[in-house]
Design a protein around this motif. Structure first.
Motif, PDB file in Angstrom:
ATOM      1  N   TYR A  87       0.825  -1.205   0.000  1.00  0.00           N
ATOM      2  CA  TYR A  87       0.000   0.000   0.000  1.00  0.00           C
ATOM      3  C   TYR A  87       0.862   1.260   0.000  1.00  0.00           C
ATOM      4  CZ  TYR A  87      -3.391   3.503   1.245  1.00  0.00           C
ATOM      5  OH  TYR A  87      -4.166   4.630   1.239  1.00  0.00           O
ATOM      6  N   ARG A  88       1.938   1.237   0.749  1.00  0.00           N
ATOM      7  CA  ARG A  88       2.829   2.405   0.774  1.00  0.00           C
ATOM      8  C   ARG A  88       3.493   2.630  -0.578  1.00  0.00           C
ATOM      9  NH1 ARG A  88       5.971   2.000   6.573  1.00  0.00           N
ATOM     10  NH2 ARG A  88       4.152   2.525   7.846  1.00  0.00           N
ATOM     11  N   ALA A  89       3.827   1.568  -1.285  1.00  0.00           N
ATOM     12  CA  ALA A  89       4.512   1.693  -2.568  1.00  0.00           C
ATOM     13  C   ALA A  89       3.558   2.069  -3.694  1.00  0.00           C
ATOM     14  CB  ALA A  89       5.226   0.395  -2.909  1.00  0.00           C
ATOM     15  N   ARG A  90       2.366   1.509  -3.715  1.00  0.00           N
ATOM     16  CA  ARG A  90       1.467   1.690  -4.860  1.00  0.00           C
ATOM     17  C   ARG A  90       0.185   2.432  -4.540  1.00  0.00           C
ATOM     18  NH1 ARG A  90       3.501  -1.514  -9.052  1.00  0.00           N
ATOM     19  NH2 ARG A  90       4.864  -3.150  -8.274  1.00  0.00           N
ATOM     20  N   ARG A  91      -0.105   2.699  -3.283  1.00  0.00           N
ATOM     21  CA  ARG A  91      -1.317   3.374  -2.839  1.00  0.00           C
ATOM     22  C   ARG A  91      -2.589   2.609  -3.205  1.00  0.00           C
ATOM     23  NH1 ARG A  91       0.440   5.989   1.112  1.00  0.00           N
ATOM     24  NH2 ARG A  91       1.873   7.653   0.657  1.00  0.00           N
ATOM     25  N   THR A  92      -2.502   1.310  -3.293  1.00  0.00           N
ATOM     26  CA  THR A  92      -3.656   0.458  -3.542  1.00  0.00           C
ATOM     27  C   THR A  92      -3.377  -0.936  -2.987  1.00  0.00           C
ATOM     28  OG1 THR A  92      -5.165  -0.408  -5.194  1.00  0.00           O
ATOM     29  CG2 THR A  92      -2.861  -0.256  -5.833  1.00  0.00           C
ATOM     30  N   VAL A  93      -4.450  -1.654  -2.689  1.00  0.00           N
ATOM     31  CA  VAL A  93      -4.312  -3.038  -2.254  1.00  0.00           C
ATOM     32  C   VAL A  93      -4.986  -3.969  -3.256  1.00  0.00           C
ATOM     33  CG1 VAL A  93      -4.021  -2.619   0.210  1.00  0.00           C
ATOM     34  CG2 VAL A  93      -6.318  -2.801  -0.740  1.00  0.00           C
TER      35      VAL A  93
END
Length: 103
Positions: A87-93
């Motif tokens: 989530y921190r890297a891509r802002r999505t799960v």
């Protein structure tokens, strides 16, 4: 009595498997994996309870279920750390966002 537990365990496992296959949200997939582990625990304990001889209980299934619980706890710790890092890297799960290893 054993058949009822095994039917419940099979249904729980099937719902978990369907959730893993159908859903795209990593957190929901993770919860469905835990549901599948719980189904395995139910069947282990059901077989252990049904195996008792001469009125004496057999605790092999309960002991195996405790090991599965311990492995599930370690999986939760590692899995949630990976989900937070994603989530921190891509802002999505969303699992479709994990198509490449490097941006």
């Amino acid at each position: 009595m054993l058949a009822h537990y095994l039917i419940f365990s099979g249904l729980l496992f099937a719902v978990g498997l369907a959730g893993v296959i159908i859903r795209r949200d990593i957190i929901v997939v993770f919860m469905c994996l835990e549901m599948m582990l719980s189904a395995a625990n139910v069947s282990l304990i059901a077989f252990s309870r049904a195996q008792g001889t001469d009125g004496l209980p057999v605790y092999d299934g309960q002991i195996m279920a405790l090991f599965v619980f311990a492995i599930a706890a370690a999986e939760v710790a590692i899995g949630l750390a990976l989900i937070v890092a994603m989530y921190r890297a891509r802002r999505t799960v969303d699992s479709t966002a994990m198509t490449v290893l490097k941006d």
